[in-house]
Design an enzyme around this catalytic site. Structure first.
Site, PDB file in Angstrom:
ATOM      1  N   GLU A 173      34.345  42.945  30.193  1.00 24.56           N
ATOM      2  CA  GLU A 173      33.252  42.953  29.206  1.00 24.56           C
ATOM      3  C   GLU A 173      32.675  44.355  29.015  1.00 24.56           C
ATOM      4  OE1 GLU A 173      30.464  39.876  30.335  1.00 24.56           O
ATOM      5  OE2 GLU A 173      31.699  38.345  29.398  1.00 24.56           O
ATOM      6  N   GLU A 370      37.540  33.811  29.965  1.00 29.03           N
ATOM      7  CA  GLU A 370      36.325  33.176  30.488  1.00 29.03           C
ATOM      8  C   GLU A 370      35.796  32.234  29.437  1.00 29.03           C
ATOM      9  OE1 GLU A 370      33.074  35.572  32.014  1.00 29.03           O
ATOM     10  OE2 GLU A 370      34.463  37.040  32.850  1.00 29.03           O
TER      11      GLU A 370
HETATM   12  C1  BGP Z   1      30.319  37.052  32.058  1.00 28.48           C
HETATM   13  C2  BGP Z   1      30.810  37.782  33.267  1.00 28.48           C
HETATM   14  C3  BGP Z   1      30.992  36.950  34.473  1.00 28.48           C
HETATM   15  C4  BGP Z   1      30.142  35.727  34.530  1.00 28.48           C
HETATM   16  C5  BGP Z   1      29.880  35.011  33.261  1.00 28.48           C
HETATM   17  C6  BGP Z   1      28.788  33.976  33.293  1.00 28.48           C
HETATM   18  O1  BGP Z   1      29.415  37.883  31.409  1.00 28.48           O
HETATM   19  O2  BGP Z   1      32.026  38.446  33.028  1.00 28.48           O
HETATM   20  O3  BGP Z   1      30.992  37.761  35.598  1.00 28.48           O
HETATM   21  O4  BGP Z   1      29.371  35.546  35.587  1.00 28.48           O
HETATM   22  O5  BGP Z   1      29.598  35.892  32.209  1.00 28.48           O
HETATM   23  O6  BGP Z   1      27.541  34.577  33.353  1.00 28.48           O
HETATM   24  P1  BGP Z   1      26.465  34.225  34.431  1.00 28.48           P
HETATM   25  O7  BGP Z   1      27.116  34.351  35.763  1.00 28.48           O
HETATM   26  O8  BGP Z   1      25.398  35.188  34.257  1.00 28.48           O
HETATM   27  O9  BGP Z   1      26.055  32.827  34.169  1.00 28.48           O
END
Ligand code: BGP
Length: 473
Positions: A173, A370
Site C-alpha cells: 500500500e 487483501e
Molecule cells: C491494510 C493493510 C493491512 C491491514 C488491513 C486492514 O491497510 O495492508 O496491514 O491490517 O489494511 O486494516 P486494519 O488492520 O487497520 O483493520
C-alpha cells in the site's frame, strides 16, 4: 474462473509473527507502536519503553505457531498464502553489510512448510516494517541512502529464495501516504512528521525514493530469476462523486489521480503530467534526477496487486479548493452503503468497478491481495463462532470479482482474503478487530492463551475453494 486461480489469504509479518526480539531480530517501526482503538490513534514511542503495551511484540506468535497455522490453511485447501518478510529479521538495523542468517533461515523453513502443502507463497518485501534505526538515524525514505538499504535487503531475499518464491510485491500500500499526511507519521516510508510543516512535499519526496527503490529491486530481481513476478501493491478504495454535479465528478477524478498515481509510476515508469503540474503549482522541489527517470523506466512491474476494503464519496468545494487538491475533509457519507463497526463502507460493486478501472488503464495481470471484514466476534458457550456477517461480506465480494472476470474479462490471477487467521489490526493495534476464518484466543488487553479455533466461515471458504468459486451459498 481459471483452473489455476490462486485462492488464498494474506497477512503481514509484524501483525502475526511476534517474537519481536528473537533470532537476532532488530526493532521495527511497528515495534514502537502502542495499542489504539476505534478513533484512538496508536502512539509511536521513542524506542521500546517500559510499561507500554506494544501489541506487535507478541502478535499471534506465528513465529512459533506457523506449522499449526499453515496446517489450518491447508485444511481449507489454500492455493496461496501472502505474508511479508520482516526487514529487521534480515537486517536488524537496516544498514548492516551482511544479512542475519537466523532470520533468513526462518523464512526458508516457512516457505518449505508452505510448499509441503503446495501452497504458493506470495511475499511482500516491506509491509509497514521499516527498521527503527533507519527511521531514527536516517529519516527513513526521506534520505536517498535508504534506497540502497532497501535494494540490499531485497537482493538478499531474491537470492536466498529464488527457487522457493515466484510472486513478490515491493511495498505494501505504497499510496497510503496520500492520506497519511494528516497524521503524525508516514509509516510506509518510516518518517516521523512530528508537526513538520511541509508534510505533503515530504510525502512526495519520500514516495519518489521508494519508487526508485522499488524499480531497482524489480530490475535486480528479474536478473536473479527472470521468471519472477514482481508487482506493486496499491491500497485501493475508489472515490465516487457525491452527486452527478460536474464539479463533484471532477473532484472524484482528481481524488482518484492523487490517491493512485503511484500505480502509474510503477507500471508505466514515468510521472503523470498532472502530478508534475501539481508540484510546480505548489512550488514543490522534488529531487528527481535523469538517472532516476531511467531507473523508473527500466524497473516497471510485471503484475499489479491491490487491497480492497471499501469505497468513498467526495464533494467538490471549488471556491475554497479551486485546483481540486485531494483532501479527506471533502469526503461525505455514501447513503447507499452500510458500514462496519469501524466505519468502513461496505461496497462489493466497487470491487468490480475497481478491477475494471485498473485493467483498462494498465492491462496487466492483477491479483487481489487483501479483502476482508474486521468485526467483533462472539464465542458461544459451546465454543462455536457464527460469523455470518463475514461470510456475507466475502460472498458478495467474490461474486463481484467473478463478474469482473467472467462478464468483463479482466485478467485476475488470484484472491487473497485478509486475514485468514485473526491478527493485530494495523490501524488500531487491536486484536478484537477480527478478520479471520480462524479465531485466536487473545484480546485487546493481551489476555488469552493464543489457542486457535475454526469459525463458521472456515468451512464456508473451504467449500468456495473446493468448487473454484462456483458455490458461494
Ligand atoms: C491494510 C493493510 C493491512 C491491514 C488491513 C486492514 O491497510 O495492508 O496491514 O491490517 O489494511 O486494516 P486494519 O488492520 O487497520 O483493520
Amino acid at each position: 474462473m481459471r483452473k489455476d486461480f490462486l485462492w488464498g489469504g494474506a497477512t503481514a509479518a509484524h501483525q502475526t509473527e511476534g517474537a519481536w526480539d528473537v533470532g537476532g531480530k532488530g526493532i521495527s517501526i511497528a515495534d514502537v507502536m502502542t495499542v489504539g482503538g476505534p478513533g484512538i490513534p496508536r502512539r509511536i514511542t521513542d524506542g521500546v519503553l517500559e510499561g507500554e503495551n506494544y501489541p506487535n511484540h507478541e502478535a499471534t506468535d506465528f513465529y512459533h505457531h506457523y506449522k499449526e497455522d499453515i496446517a489450518l490453511l491447508a485444511e481449507m485447501g489454500f492455493k496461496s498464502f501472502r505474508t511479508s518478510i520482516a526487514w529487521t529479521r534480515i537486517f536488524p538495523r537496516g544498514d548492516e553489510d551482511e544479512p542475519n542468517e537466523e532470520g533468513l533461515k526462518f523464512y526458508d523453513d516457512l516457505f518449505d512448510e508452505l510448499r509441503k502443502y503446495n501452497i504458493e507463497p506470495l511475499v511482500t518485501l516491506c509491509h509497514f516494517e521499516l527498521p527503527w534505526a533507519l527511521v531514527k538515524e536516517y529519516d527513513g525514505f526521506l534520505n536517498r541512502k535508504t534506497i540502497g538499504f532497501f535494494v540490499k535487503f531485497a537482493t538478499a531475499c531474491f537470492e536466498r529464495y529464488k527457487d522457493k518464491v515466484t510472486y513478490w510485491m515491493t511495498f505494501n500500500e505504497i499510496n497510503n501516504q496520500a492520506d497519511a499526511i494528516q497524521h503524525h507519521i508516514l509509516q510506509e516510508g518510516g518518517i516521523l512528521l512530528n508537526g513538520r510543516e511541509n508534510a505533503e512535499e515530504i510525502m512526495y519526496q519520500s514516495s519518489h525514493y521508494e519508487l526508485v527503490a522499488s524499480a531497482l529491486a524489480v530490475k535486480k530481481g528479474l536478473e536473479i530469476n527472470p521468471n519472477f513476478k514482481i508487482g506493486c501493491m496499491i491500497g485501493y478504495n475508489p472515490v465516487y462523486p457525491a452527486t452527478c454535479k460536474p464539479e463533484d465528478v471532477l473532484m472524484a477524478q482528481a481524488a482518484m489521480n492523487q490517491k493512485y498515481w503511484w500505480a502509474y509510476v510503477h507500471v508505466r515508469g514515468e510521472y503523470p503530467h498532472w502530478l508534475l503540474n501539481k508540484f510546480e503549482r505548489h512550488g514543490y522541489k522534488i529531487d528527481i534526477t535523469e538517472e532516476d527517470k531511467q531507473i523508473l523506466k527500466e524497473g516497471v512491474v510485471n503484475y499489479l496487486t491491490f487491497s480492497y476494503y471499501m469505497s468513498f464519496a467526495i464533494k467538490a468545494d471549488p471556491e475554497n479548493n479551486p485546483h481540486y487538491d485531494y483532501d479527506r475533509k471533502y469526503f461525505v457519507k455514501n447513503e447507499y452503503l452500510k458500514a462496519s463497526d469501524w466505519g468502513w463502507q461496505i461496497d462489493p460493486v466497487g470491487l468490480r468497478w475497481g478491477l475494471n478501472w485498473f485493467y483498462d488503464r494498465f492491462g496487466l495481470p492483477m491479483m487481489i491481495v487483501e479483502n476482508g471484514f474486521g468485526a467483533y466476534d462472539k464465542v458461544e458457550e459451546d465454543g462455536t463462532i457464527n460469523d455470518d456477517y463475514r461470510i456475507a461480506y466475502l460472498r458478495e465480494h467474490i461474486r463481484a470479482l467473478k463478474a469482473a472476470c467472467e462478464e468483463d474479462g479482466v485478467d485476475l490471477l488470484g484472491y487473497q482474503m485478509w486475514s485468514p487467521i485473526d491478527i493485530v489490526s494495523a490501524s488500531t493495534g487491536e486484536m478484537d478487530k477480527r478478520y479471520g476464518f480462524v479465531y485466536v484466543n487473545k484480546n485487546n488487553a493481551g489476555e488469552g492463551d493464543l489457542s486457535r479455533s475454526r469459525k463458521k466461515s472456515f468451512f464456508w471458504y473451504k467449500h468456495v475453494i473446493e468448487t473454484n468459486g462456483e458455490e458461494l451459498d
